[in-house]
Design an enzyme around this catalytic site. Structure first.
Site, PDB file in Angstrom:
ATOM      1  CB  THR A  75      -0.883  -0.039   1.206  1.00 19.62           C
ATOM      2  OG1 THR A  75       0.151  -0.104   2.357  1.00 19.62           O
ATOM      3  CG2 THR A  75      -1.953  -1.055   1.309  1.00 19.62           C
ATOM      4  CE  LYS A  77       4.807   8.920  -0.947  1.00 17.53           C
ATOM      5  NZ  LYS A  77       5.889   7.998  -0.825  1.00 17.53           N
ATOM      6  CB  ALA A  79      -1.200   3.914  -6.295  1.00 16.47           C
ATOM      7  CB  VAL A  81       1.207  -2.262  -6.012  1.00 16.93           C
ATOM      8  CG1 VAL A  81       1.857  -3.065  -7.311  1.00 16.93           C
ATOM      9  CG2 VAL A  81       1.799  -0.866  -6.245  1.00 16.93           C
ATOM     10  CE  LYS A 101       1.890   3.388  -8.569  1.00 15.81           C
ATOM     11  NZ  LYS A 101       3.128   4.053  -8.946  1.00 15.81           N
ATOM     12  CG  ASP A 225       9.486  10.014  -6.385  1.00 14.73           C
ATOM     13  OD1 ASP A 225       9.922  10.419  -5.418  1.00 14.73           O
ATOM     14  OD2 ASP A 225       8.473   9.234  -6.152  1.00 14.73           O
ATOM     15  CG  ASP A 242       6.299   5.469  -8.096  1.00 16.07           C
ATOM     16  OD1 ASP A 242       5.382   5.764  -8.495  1.00 16.07           O
ATOM     17  OD2 ASP A 242       6.583   5.696  -6.900  1.00 16.07           O
TER      18      ASP A 242
HETATM   19  N1  LIG Z   1       5.972  -4.207 -11.623  1.00 15.46           N
HETATM   20  C1  LIG Z   1       5.903  -4.525 -10.320  1.00 15.46           C
HETATM   21  N2  LIG Z   1       6.434  -5.817  -9.934  1.00 15.46           N
HETATM   22  C2  LIG Z   1       6.703  -6.254  -8.535  1.00 15.46           C
HETATM   23  N3  LIG Z   1       6.439  -5.338  -7.730  1.00 15.46           N
HETATM   24  C3  LIG Z   1       6.036  -4.047  -7.669  1.00 15.46           C
HETATM   25  C4  LIG Z   1       5.777  -3.601  -9.203  1.00 15.46           C
HETATM   26  N4  LIG Z   1       5.219  -2.240  -9.137  1.00 15.46           N
HETATM   27  C5  LIG Z   1       5.326  -2.091  -7.902  1.00 15.46           C
HETATM   28  N5  LIG Z   1       5.795  -2.958  -7.052  1.00 15.46           N
HETATM   29  C6  LIG Z   1       5.844  -2.699  -5.660  1.00 15.46           C
HETATM   30  O1  LIG Z   1       5.006  -1.866  -5.112  1.00 15.46           O
HETATM   31  C7  LIG Z   1       5.601  -0.930  -4.473  1.00 15.46           C
HETATM   32  C8  LIG Z   1       5.063   0.377  -4.612  1.00 15.46           C
HETATM   33  O2  LIG Z   1       5.024   0.740  -6.149  1.00 15.46           O
HETATM   34  P1  LIG Z   1       5.157   2.142  -6.720  1.00 15.46           P
HETATM   35  O3  LIG Z   1       6.480   2.900  -6.111  1.00 15.46           O
HETATM   36  O4  LIG Z   1       4.900   2.165  -8.272  1.00 15.46           O
HETATM   37  O5  LIG Z   1       3.800   2.934  -5.891  1.00 15.46           O
HETATM   38  P2  LIG Z   1       3.695   4.273  -5.259  1.00 15.46           P
HETATM   39  O6  LIG Z   1       2.355   4.313  -4.944  1.00 15.46           O
HETATM   40  O7  LIG Z   1       4.546   5.251  -5.473  1.00 15.46           O
HETATM   41  O8  LIG Z   1       4.364   3.620  -3.801  1.00 15.46           O
HETATM   42  P3  LIG Z   1       5.059   4.677  -2.820  1.00 15.46           P
HETATM   43  O9  LIG Z   1       4.245   5.496  -2.313  1.00 15.46           O
HETATM   44  O10 LIG Z   1       5.668   3.517  -1.543  1.00 15.46           O
HETATM   45  O11 LIG Z   1       6.232   4.985  -3.470  1.00 15.46           O
HETATM   46  C9  LIG Z   1       7.105  -1.005  -4.885  1.00 15.46           C
HETATM   47  O12 LIG Z   1       7.953  -0.414  -4.416  1.00 15.46           O
HETATM   48  C10 LIG Z   1       7.387  -2.567  -5.324  1.00 15.46           C
HETATM   49  O13 LIG Z   1       7.629  -3.155  -3.939  1.00 15.46           O
HETATM   50 MG   LIG Z   2       7.027   4.467  -5.313  1.00 16.02          MG
END
Ligand SMILES: Nc1ncnc2c1ncn2[C@@H]1O[C@H](COP(=O)(O)OP(=O)(O)OP(=O)(O)O)[C@@H](O)[C@H]1O
Ligand SMILES: [Mg+2]
Length: 290
Positions: A75, A77, A79, A81, A101, A225, A242
Site C-alpha cells: 500500500t 501513499k 496507490a 499495488v 497498481k 522521483d 513508479d
Molecule cells: N511491477 C512490479 N512488480 C513487482 N513489484 C512491484 C511492481 N510495481 C510496484 N511494485 C511494488 O509496489 C511498491 C509500490 O509501487 P510504486 O512505487 O509504483 O507505488 P507508489 O504508490 O508510488 O508507492 P510509494 O508511495 O511506496 O512510492 C514498489 O516499491 C514495489 O515493491
Molecule cells: Mg514508489
C-alpha cells in the site's frame, strides 16, 4: 480476500466499459468468477489502452481468462499495488502474474504529487476540466485516472525506448496492469533499498542505473522521483518503476532541478554504502545525453 477488488470500486473508472462477461463463449460457459475474481478486463479496453506491440508472448489476451487477486504487494501513499493472476482456467500455457497498481482518488490518498510535475499538462475534455476544478466525485475519479494514464503512457514510452521498466499490459480507469517483477511463486523483487550487496555488486547496480537514466535523458526526460525505493533488483538486473511524474527536462520549468535531485538521491544512496559517486558528474553526464 473477497473484498479486495473493492478498492478499485472506491475510485470508479472514468470511462465506463462494459466489463460484464461478454457473450459467453461456449467453452467457458460453465466458468463463473469466484471470490476475488473477475473476467479479464483485456477484452474491454481499447487498443490505445493496451501495451506496445508486439505484445510479449506471455501476455494473456484470451476473453476466457479470469483475473484472480492473490494479495497486496504494497500500500503506497497514493496507490496500492496488488498481485494478480490472469489465467485461462485449465490451460497452464495461458497463465501470468501481473502487478495491478490502483490509484486512489484524492480523498483516499495521503499524498499529493506537487503541481511542479503537472505544469503545462492540459485536460482536453472540458467536462473533466470543470470536474477537476470543482473536485467533485467525478473530478476525483478523473484525477486518479489521469495519474494511471500518465504512468501507463510513461511506461509505454520508456519500454519502446528500451529502458528496463515493467512491460505495461493495459490501463483501465485508475488501474495500471504491468509485468510483475519477481518470481513465479509470487515473491516480488526487492527494492534496491533492501538489497544486500558488496561494493563490486553495488558498483554494477549503479552502472545499470546510470544506463537507464541515460535512456530517459536521451529522450529528454528525468524520472523525477528516483530513489532506492523506485528501483527493483531482480536476478541482478535493475528495473525502474513508479513513473507517473516523469518530467520533460526542457519544457518543465523545474525539469533541471528534478533531474539534479534524481542524481543527488542516487549518488548519496551509493555513497552512504561506501560506493562513492559524484552527483555533479552524473548530472553533467545526463545533461550531455539530453
Ligand atoms: N511491477 C512490479 N512488480 C513487482 N513489484 C512491484 C511492481 N510495481 C510496484 N511494485 C511494488 O509496489 C511498491 C509500490 O509501487 P510504486 O512505487 O509504483 O507505488 P507508489 O504508490 O508510488 O508507492 P510509494 O508511495 O511506496 O512510492 C514498489 O516499491 C514495489 O515493491
Ligand atoms: Mg514508489
Amino acid at each position: 480476500m473477497s473484498d479486495l477488488f473493492a478498492s478499485s470500486e472506491a475510485s470508479p473508472p472514468v470511462r465506463l466499459f462494459d466489463a460484464s462477461p461478454f457473450d459467453v463463449i461456449p467453452a467457458f460457459a460453465d466458468v463463473e468468477p469466484g471470490d476475488a475474481q473477475r473476467w479479464s478486463t483485456w477484452p474491454a479496453v481499447t487498443p490505445s489502452e493496451r501495451g506496445p506491440l508486439p505484445w510479449p508472448a506471455w501476455v494473456v489476451t484470451s476473453a476466457g481468462a479470469l483475473d484472480t487477486e492473490l494479495g497486496i504487494l504494497k500500500t503506497g501513499k497514493e496507490a496500492d499495488v496488488f498481485l494478480l493472476e490472469r489465467a485461462v482456467p485449465d490451460d497452464p500455457a495461458q497463465r501470468t502474474l501481473l502487478a495491478a497498481k490502483r490509484y486512489r482518488d484524492s480523498d483516499h490518498s495521503s499524498f499529493h504529487r506537487s503541481g511542479v510535475y503537472t505544469e503545462g499538462r492540459t485536460t482536453r475534455n472540458t467536462r473533466d476540466a470543470r470536474a477537476l476544478a470543482r473536485k467533485s466525485e467525478h473530478g476525483r475519479a478523473v484525477a486518479a485516472a489521469q495519474w494511471s494514464f500518465a504512468e501507463f503512457q510513461a511506461l509505454c514510452r520508456m519500454w519502446e525506448l528500451g529502458a528496463p521498466v515493467p512491460y505495461p499490459v493495459q490501463v483501465s480507469g485508475s488501474e495500471v496492469l504491468m509485468e510483475f517483477i519477481g518470481h513465479a511463486d509470487g515473491t516480488a523483487a526487492p527494492r534496491l533499498a533492501q538489497v544486500r550487496a558488496d561494493g563490486a555488486q553495488l558498483g554494477g547496480l549503479y552502472d545499470q542505473i546510470v544506463d537507464l537514466m541515460r535512456v530517459f535523458a536521451s529522450a529528454g526526460f528525468a524520472h523525477g522521483d528516483l530513489s532506492a525505493y523506485n528501483l527493483l533488483v531482480h536476478e541482478g538486473r535493475v528495473r525502474v518503476i513508479d513513473l507517473p511524474q516523469i518530467v520533460d527536462i526542457v519544457a518543465n520549468p523545474q525539469g533541471l532541478d528534478l533531474l539534479h535531485r534524481d542524481c543527488v538521491n542516487i549518488c548519496e544512496w551509493f555513497t552512504r554504502r561506501r560506493v562513492e559517486r559524484d552527483a555533479e558528474e552524473l548530472f553533467a553526464e545526463m545533461l550531455a545525453a539530453s
